[in-house]
Design an enzyme around this catalytic site. Structure first.
Site, PDB file in Angstrom:
ATOM      1  CB  CYS A   1      -0.973  -0.035   1.185  1.00 35.25           C
ATOM      2  SG  CYS A   1      -2.350   1.136   1.029  1.00 35.25           S
TER       3      CYS A   1
ATOM      4  CG  HIS B   1      -3.013  -3.619   3.697  1.00 37.11           C
ATOM      5  ND1 HIS B   1      -2.058  -2.964   4.438  1.00 37.11           N
ATOM      6  CD2 HIS B   1      -3.652  -2.656   2.987  1.00 37.11           C
ATOM      7  CE1 HIS B   1      -2.115  -1.653   4.197  1.00 37.11           C
ATOM      8  NE2 HIS B   1      -3.080  -1.447   3.314  1.00 37.11           N
TER       9      HIS B   1
ATOM     10  CD  GLU C   1      -0.222  -5.528   6.012  1.00 39.32           C
ATOM     11  OE1 GLU C   1      -0.535  -4.331   6.154  1.00 39.32           O
ATOM     12  OE2 GLU C   1      -0.111  -6.055   4.873  1.00 39.32           O
TER      13      GLU C   1
END
Length: 231
Positions: A85, A194, A196
């Protein structure tokens, strides 16, 4: 394997990235934007957030942070780097990846569980996936529309530099549904969604195929550890 995660003023997802590295089996190393030392890490993650308040352009000021000089030099020598991002925005602003990222089509911030297709598995960050595998990971951005001039776009497509492509919905108006890119060498990857936030069972996006697994993003962190182990 030691994976550095750089924190900038305004980073939001640095701790999440560190946790993802740990869950994948690596050792997260906290790095600071104002330093000139990568501490000998084996790979680096540029996390999401709003570095320097997104002033000027998203990622533009961060791309000139002191530690980025060392990072750019190391990346050009083969250090694996993942930009997520805001980190993707830093990579394009640093010219480690081509093109640019602008305000979403419609001018709205988008937050959704996003389907992606893995377009290229010949990178340090995607080799744990299958070619054309479909995954679902969270997306949250206000300036995630990928742009490039016609010549650059033709080169990206012709050289197979698209790493991820949006499926089902193009959430931000990115050209050619591009969600993420790789460099020619395959050590640098950037994407707007994302990974993560999709590394723990029950906490990532739920999909019919995987029920409450929600771990489609874990492959990116597992990929780099496998790449480093094989190096």
């Amino acid at each position: 394997m030691r994976v550095g995660v750089i924190t900038f003023p305004g980073s939001l997802d640095d701790r999440d990235a560190q946790r993802a590295v740990e869950i994948a089996g690596g050792t997260p190393i906290a790095l600071w934007h104002a330093d000139h030392d990568l501490q000998g890490v084996d790979a680096v993650v540029l996390p999401g957030g709003f570095s320097y308040g997104d002033y000027l352009r998203c990622g533009a000021i961060a791309s000139r942070a002191p530690i980025m000089a060392e990072l750019k030099d190391a990346a050009n020598k083969g250090l694996p780097v993942l930009g997520i991002c805001n980190g993707f925005q830093m990579l394009v602003e640093s010219h480690l990846l081509p093109g640019g990222l602008i305000r979403n089509a419609g001018g709205r911030f988008v937050c959704r569980d996003q389907r992606l297709r893995v377009e290229n598995i010949d990178t340090a960050w995607t080799n744990a996936y299958e070619q054309d595998e479909e995954i679902t990971i969270p997306l949250k951005n206000g300036e995630g529309a990928y742009i490039a001039d016609d010549e650059t776009l033709k080169r990206i497509e012709g050289e197979g530099l698209v790493a991820f492509r949006y499926l089902g919905v193009n959430p931000n108006g990115s050209l050619n549904d591009i969600a993420g890119l790789r460099n020619e060498r395959g050590n640098v990857v950037g994407l707007m969604p994302h990974p993560e936030h999709a590394v723990e069972p029950g906490f990532g996006p739920d999909t019919p195929e995987r029920m409450r697994s929600g771990i489609d993003g874990l492959g990116m962190f597992a990929s780099v550890l496998r790449s480093l182990a094989q190096a």
